[in-house]
Design a protein around this motif. Structure first.
Motif, PDB file in Angstrom:
ATOM      1  N   ASN A   1      -3.540  -4.452  12.203  1.00  0.00           N
ATOM      2  CA  ASN A   1      -2.520  -4.101  10.858  1.00  0.00           C
ATOM      3  C   ASN A   1      -3.494  -3.059  10.116  1.00  0.00           C
ATOM      4  OD1 ASN A   1      -0.390  -5.456  11.516  1.00  0.00           O
ATOM      5  ND2 ASN A   1      -1.159  -7.662  10.320  1.00  0.00           N
TER       6      ASN A   1
ATOM      7  N   VAL B   1      -5.063  -1.448   6.974  1.00  0.00           N
ATOM      8  CA  VAL B   1      -5.519  -1.839   5.587  1.00  0.00           C
ATOM      9  C   VAL B   1      -6.162  -0.743   5.093  1.00  0.00           C
ATOM     10  CG1 VAL B   1      -7.124  -3.304   4.533  1.00  0.00           C
ATOM     11  CG2 VAL B   1      -5.993  -4.159   6.733  1.00  0.00           C
TER      12      VAL B   1
ATOM     13  N   TRP C   1      -6.082  -3.886   0.590  1.00  0.00           N
ATOM     14  CA  TRP C   1      -4.624  -4.060   0.150  1.00  0.00           C
ATOM     15  C   TRP C   1      -3.619  -3.979   1.626  1.00  0.00           C
ATOM     16  CZ3 TRP C   1      -3.807  -3.957  -4.826  1.00  0.00           C
ATOM     17  CH2 TRP C   1      -5.032  -3.503  -5.723  1.00  0.00           C
ATOM     18  N   ASP C   2      -2.806  -4.715   1.500  1.00  0.00           N
ATOM     19  CA  ASP C   2      -1.764  -4.764   2.596  1.00  0.00           C
ATOM     20  C   ASP C   2      -0.790  -3.355   2.481  1.00  0.00           C
ATOM     21  OD1 ASP C   2       1.276  -4.998   3.397  1.00  0.00           O
ATOM     22  OD2 ASP C   2       0.277  -6.992   4.138  1.00  0.00           O
TER      23      ASP C   2
ATOM     24  N   GLU D   1       1.912  -2.313   3.772  1.00  0.00           N
ATOM     25  CA  GLU D   1       3.404  -2.407   3.883  1.00  0.00           C
ATOM     26  C   GLU D   1       3.809  -2.840   2.454  1.00  0.00           C
ATOM     27  OE1 GLU D   1       5.464  -1.862   6.078  1.00  0.00           O
ATOM     28  OE2 GLU D   1       3.748  -1.123   7.564  1.00  0.00           O
ATOM     29  N   THR D   2       3.366  -4.132   1.815  1.00  0.00           N
ATOM     30  CA  THR D   2       3.784  -4.440   0.680  1.00  0.00           C
ATOM     31  C   THR D   2       3.166  -3.894  -0.546  1.00  0.00           C
ATOM     32  OG1 THR D   2       2.292  -6.325   0.535  1.00  0.00           O
ATOM     33  CG2 THR D   2       4.227  -6.696   1.861  1.00  0.00           C
TER      34      THR D   2
ATOM     35  N   SER E   1       0.518  -5.174  -1.742  1.00  0.00           N
ATOM     36  CA  SER E   1      -0.323  -6.268  -2.356  1.00  0.00           C
ATOM     37  C   SER E   1      -1.889  -6.564  -2.014  1.00  0.00           C
ATOM     38  CB  SER E   1       0.407  -7.685  -2.156  1.00  0.00           C
ATOM     39  OG  SER E   1       0.225  -7.838  -0.509  1.00  0.00           O
ATOM     40  N   CYS E   2      -2.609  -7.127  -2.920  1.00  0.00           N
ATOM     41  CA  CYS E   2      -3.992  -7.194  -2.598  1.00  0.00           C
ATOM     42  C   CYS E   2      -4.226  -8.435  -1.713  1.00  0.00           C
ATOM     43  CB  CYS E   2      -4.972  -7.360  -3.922  1.00  0.00           C
ATOM     44  SG  CYS E   2      -6.678  -7.449  -3.658  1.00  0.00           S
ATOM     45  N   LEU E   3      -4.888  -8.114  -0.292  1.00  0.00           N
ATOM     46  CA  LEU E   3      -5.250  -8.959   0.535  1.00  0.00           C
ATOM     47  C   LEU E   3      -6.393 -10.009   0.162  1.00  0.00           C
ATOM     48  CD1 LEU E   3      -4.652  -6.853   3.510  1.00  0.00           C
ATOM     49  CD2 LEU E   3      -3.120  -8.635   2.810  1.00  0.00           C
TER      50      LEU E   3
ATOM     51  N   LYS F   1     -10.440 -10.259   7.577  1.00  0.00           N
ATOM     52  CA  LYS F   1      -9.586 -11.269   7.973  1.00  0.00           C
ATOM     53  C   LYS F   1      -9.257 -11.894   6.632  1.00  0.00           C
ATOM     54  CE  LYS F   1      -8.190 -14.874  11.114  1.00  0.00           C
ATOM     55  NZ  LYS F   1      -8.559 -15.704  12.142  1.00  0.00           N
TER      56      LYS F   1
END
Length: 563
Positions: A461, A463, A476-477, A479-480, A482-484, A521
């Motif tokens: 993925n 990032v 950060w994700d 796609e969305t 949002s903060c991973l 991860k």
């Protein structure tokens, strides 16, 4: 008492050092704590405060923290002064320390009485606001009331006395229980700190795996690995870049003797400046050529043997960004003179100039071999194409100067970061940003992971990482939006981040002198290293077994990594 001599060069140098630490969390102090009083009169203090704030607000608001140090250094003639030799000797945060001590002197002077006593004022002093004393006085009425209460207590009935004693006994037991609970909590907290310290110590990279490269005599702003071999390039404020020849195999730290380097001089015979900052550099795709950009507005092209091939001299102001396209046939430069220029390195001639920005160009990045994006302090991003006289797309939405831009590996998503405390993700298919990513302070840089479509790790993925003056790094994700993970161990502004070639780890460097390696991860801390200066740049080599960092104390460190 000895007299005090303050020169304008000394004040300028302190301000320059502060701007280099731009965005740092201001040192805090107890306004009522006592420090040695400076022997300095109010006129000097007023002049110093006025001088500092006038230039601070002018440069910080017009040019931004991230780049104002360069401008101030030259426009206030610090670069031409002999005082620059003391630059590295000035302790971190010196300007703030002087301001704090000045405030403490004014506080003592304001509260000191004729009899030598000092008013007990609880109102803190401020650099900006007018001070109004809040005097704490002992109340005679409360003393009288206390005396009356004591008299009433001694004349109370025995039944009330018994009740009061019982109440006191109960209160005593409750306090003992509360004390025991607090002691247990402290023990738990102490054990947790000991455990955390033990974990931190186990994560510390041993000195045996660290090689320090010396040779520069001023701050090292940037470093970059050759994409195909073990050459490392570095650029400094000492008017030189260097190419370090490191071992191809095995541990760098195991090599015997001093690591050799090629010195690439950037002295300009036509300039009165004593030093020229090398602000940016970039290897071409096969590692045969190195391009450098500097504060004198010149771009230079060198071969891997350190031989100067071309000097590209069209810019009229400092160059802050310089990049080769993927084919390596064009070189792109972005300058404070507002222009972006595409050069043909084979002839040293200009292919095309792009003059769309109304303020300094801070960063540029190729999307393809013929298209690139540029950003500026004018808050705009333009997508340009060779052969076209107008931008093919405009990205607008930031509220302050844009510090950096980066295309992902596929060339479909563009990330940007700004002094407006946000990073944004844009698509060439949309006129508005896809995601608005927030920090609490200015964001200095961003990096895409080497994963996702178009990368060497297409099944992982994608990032985005952002590094901020709020001392954090956020992942950060895409796609969305949002903060991973939020990486929060740094104590000072984070200037640089770099992903490992496999995309599994990310390194971060800060002016707190710490380099941290994190797991992408889960955001956990994997390794740490403390250098002896603030960190401007970190970068992995192409095989992922070595990590380089450039420091404010004129050194470069190479770390052998085994993860």
């Amino acid at each position: 008492m000895s007299s005090m001599n303050i020169t304008s060069d000394e004040v300028n140098l302190l301000i320059y050092k502060y701007l280099q630490e731009s965005g740092k969390t201001t040192q805090q102090t107890n306004p009522h704590s006592h420090s040695p009083i400076l022997d300095i009169n109010n006129t000097i203090i007023f002049f110093f405060f006025f001088f500092f704030f006038f230039f601070f607000f002018f440069f910080a608001t017009t040019k931004g923290f991230g780049h104002s140090a360069f401008t101030f250094y030259n426009e206030c003639n610090v670069a031409k002064s002999d005082i620059t030799q003391y630059n590295n000797e000035i302790p971190h945060g010196s300007l703030i320390s002087v301001l704090q001590k000045g405030l403490q002197y004014i506080e003592v002077e304001t509260h000191l009485q004729d009899d030598g006593s000092e008013l007990n004022c609880s109102e803190p002093f401020s650099l900006i606001h007018k001070h109004v004393c809040n005097i704490k006085k002992k109340s005679s009425s409360s003393s009288t009331n206390a005396s009356s209460a004591t008299t009433a207590s001694t004349t109370s009935s025995s039944s009330k006395e018994t009740s009061k004693n019982a109440s006191k006994e109960k209160s005593k037991k409750e306090k003992e229980i509360d004390r025991d609970v607090k002691m247990k909590d402290r023990d738990k907290e102490s054990k947790k700190k000991d455990k955390d310290q033990t974990m931190t110590n186990s994560m510390e990279i041993p000195d045996s795996l660290v090689t320090t490269l010396t040779g520069h005599n001023n701050e090292v702003f940037i470093c970059s690995w050759n994409p195909v071999n073990s050459l490392l390039a570095s650029g400094s404020g000492d008017s030189t870049a260097r190419i370090w020849n490191l071992p191809n195999e095995g541990l760098v730290s195991a090599s015997k003797g001093q690591i050799s380097s090629l010195v690439l001089n950037h002295f300009n015979d036509n300039s009165l400046e004593k030093s020229i900052d090398v602000t940016t550099l970039d290897w071409n795709f096969d590692g045969s050529l190195l391009a450098t950009g500097s504060y004198d507005g010149l771009a230079r092209v060198w071969n891997s043997k350190g031989e100067l091939l071309y000097v590209l001299s069209q810019h009229q102001a400092p160059i802050f960004s310089l990049k080769w396209n993927k084919n390596g046939d064009y070189l792109l430069s972005g300058s404070v003179d507002k222009r972006s220029i595409v050069w043909d390195f084979r002839t040293g001639s200009i292919v095309q100039q792009f003059e769309f920005h109304t303020a300094p160009t801070l960063d540029i990045d190729w999307r393809s071999n013929t298209q690139f994006a540029s950003c500026s302090t004018d808050k705009m991003i333009y997508l340009c194409e060779i052969g076209k006289t107008k931008p093919i797309k405009t990205f607008q939405g930031h509220g302050d100067e844009i510090n950096a831009i980066k295309w992902d590996s596929s060339g479909t998503l563009l990330a940007s970061c700004s002094d407006d405390k946000t990073a944004k993700i844009w698509s060439v298919k949309s006129d508005s940003y896809l995601h608005n990513l927030e920090h609490k302070k200015e964001i200095y840089t961003i990096k895409w992971s080497p994963t996702g479509p178009g990368s060497q790790n297409p099944n992982k993925n994608l990032v985005l990482a952002s590094a901020s003056f709020d001392t954090t790094v956020k992942l950060w994700d895409v796609e969305t939006g949002s903060c991973l993970n939020s990486l929060t161990k740094h104590m000072d502004p984070v200037y640089t981040v770099s992903f490992s070639p496999n995309g599994e780890y990310i390194a971060s460097g800060s002016f707190d002198k710490h380099l941290y390696i994190w797991s992408v991860k889960d955001g956990s801390l994997v390794k740490s290293f403390k250098g002896s200066g603030g960190i401007f740049e970190v970068c992995w080599n192409n095989t992922g077994d070595k990590l380089a960092a450039s420091f404010s104390n004129s050194t470069v460190s190479v770390i052998d990594i085994r993860l």
